[in-house]
Design a protein around this motif. Structure first.
Motif, mmCIF file in Angstrom:
data_model
loop_
_atom_site.group_PDB
_atom_site.id
_atom_site.type_symbol
_atom_site.label_atom_id
_atom_site.label_comp_id
_atom_site.label_asym_id
_atom_site.label_seq_id
_atom_site.Cartn_x
_atom_site.Cartn_y
_atom_site.Cartn_z
ATOM 1 N N UNK A 45 0.831 -1.217 0.000
ATOM 2 C CA UNK A 45 0.000 0.000 0.000
ATOM 3 C C UNK A 45 0.862 1.263 0.000
ATOM 4 N N UNK A 46 2.093 1.166 0.465
ATOM 5 C CA UNK A 46 2.961 2.360 0.506
ATOM 6 C C UNK A 46 4.193 2.224 -0.388
ATOM 7 N N UNK A 62 2.837 3.405 -8.143
ATOM 8 C CA UNK A 62 2.369 2.662 -6.972
ATOM 9 C C UNK A 62 2.226 1.192 -7.388
ATOM 10 N N UNK A 63 1.970 0.312 -6.439
ATOM 11 C CA UNK A 63 1.787 -1.116 -6.704
ATOM 12 C C UNK A 63 0.615 -1.322 -7.659
ATOM 13 N N UNK A 64 -0.496 -0.607 -7.442
ATOM 14 C CA UNK A 64 -1.647 -0.740 -8.338
ATOM 15 C C UNK A 64 -1.313 -0.270 -9.748
ATOM 16 N N UNK A 65 -0.601 0.841 -9.831
ATOM 17 C CA UNK A 65 -0.234 1.373 -11.158
ATOM 18 C C UNK A 65 0.755 0.447 -11.867
ATOM 19 N N UNK A 66 1.706 -0.051 -11.107
ATOM 20 C CA UNK A 66 2.744 -0.901 -11.709
ATOM 21 C C UNK A 66 2.142 -2.155 -12.343
ATOM 22 N N UNK A 67 1.127 -2.713 -11.683
ATOM 23 C CA UNK A 67 0.516 -3.957 -12.179
ATOM 24 C C UNK A 67 -0.332 -3.751 -13.435
ATOM 25 N N UNK A 151 9.280 -9.959 -3.067
ATOM 26 C CA UNK A 151 8.007 -9.228 -3.133
ATOM 27 C C UNK A 151 8.207 -7.751 -2.754
ATOM 28 N N UNK A 152 7.644 -6.787 -3.514
ATOM 29 C CA UNK A 152 6.709 -7.037 -4.617
ATOM 30 C C UNK A 152 7.373 -7.190 -5.997
#
Ligand SMILES: Nc1nc2c(c(=O)[nH]1)N[C@H]1C(S)=C(S)[C@@H](COP(=O)(O)O)O[C@H]1N2
Ligand SMILES: [Mo]
Length: 206
Positions: A45-46, A62-67, A151-152
């Protein structure tokens, strides 16, 4: 016992003769875990991934954007400097060459320095990082990476010894000059090509 040992030796010799097992390596079916220091506790999340240095645009994901970035799957062998190789490992993530298109490089970019958790760094010439099989891996065998395997996200550079594949990636630096990383400064070879058995630096004795 001796028979099994001999059979394994013969098998490894055969794979070396076939050109698949680099010199001085032996095959493992396990997935060893190897790193310096503790496994960092990264909160997705961070967590962010940033690019900086000789780039046209500094960017952060961010993690969401990267995926959301399109991925490729790479199935290939990995070789650790401590002597184990593992065949047919399957990784997935954006191909670095394609990822670079998102921000662009200046004409001076020559080296890629991966910056990971706890200050770990490792350096690879840009030219080698543009290979088809170099990815920013975030899946192994179709699942998210285990914490101990990075991870991640980790860099994945299979044509080099595995220390060049930085777990827990935080930043990618594009540099005009080379910057030997953590193990490279500790005496590992700057290039780390398993086929040339570039394990350690040659030291001048006097
Ligand atoms: N951040 C970080 N990445 C790292 C290391 C490390 O100490 N820190 N060790 C390297 C070494 S020496 C090896 S062999 C591989 C091992 O990866 P694995 O634990 O997934 O097998 O990670 C590499 N990446
Ligand atoms: Mo290693």
């Amino acid at each position: 016992m001796t028979d099994n040992f001999q059979r394994r030796r013969d098998e490894e010799q055969r794979m070396q003769d076939e050109g698949r097992l680099p010199p001085g390596q032996s095959l493992t079916l396990k997935f060893p875990v190897l790193h310096y220091g503790p496994v960092p506790n990264i909160d997705p999340a961070t967590w962010t991934l940033s690019v900086f240095g000789e780039v046209e645009r500094e960017m952060t994901w961010t993690w969401d954007e990267f995926r959301q970035i399109p991925t490729v799957e790479v199935s290939t062998d990995i070789h650790c400097v401590t002597g184990w190789s593992k065949f047919d490992t399957v990784w997935e993530g954006p191909r670095l060459r394609d990822f670079i298109e998102l921000f662009g490089l200046t004409p001076d970019a020559r080296y890629v320095i991966a910056h990971a958790a706890h200050g770990f760094t490792t350096n690879v010439p840009l030219e080698d990082m543009l290979d088809d099989d170099v990815i920013l891996a975030w899946k192994y065998n179709g699942a998210l990476l285990e914490p101990e395997h990075g991870f991640p996200v980790r860099t994945f550079v299979p044509k080099r010894y595995f220390w060049k594949s930085a777990k827990w990636l935080l930043k990618l630096e594009f540099s005009a000059t080379d910057k030997p990383g953590f193990w490279e400064q500790a005496g590992y070879h700057n290039d780390g090509d398993p086929w040339q058995e570039q394990r350690y630096q040659r030291r001048r004795m006097f």
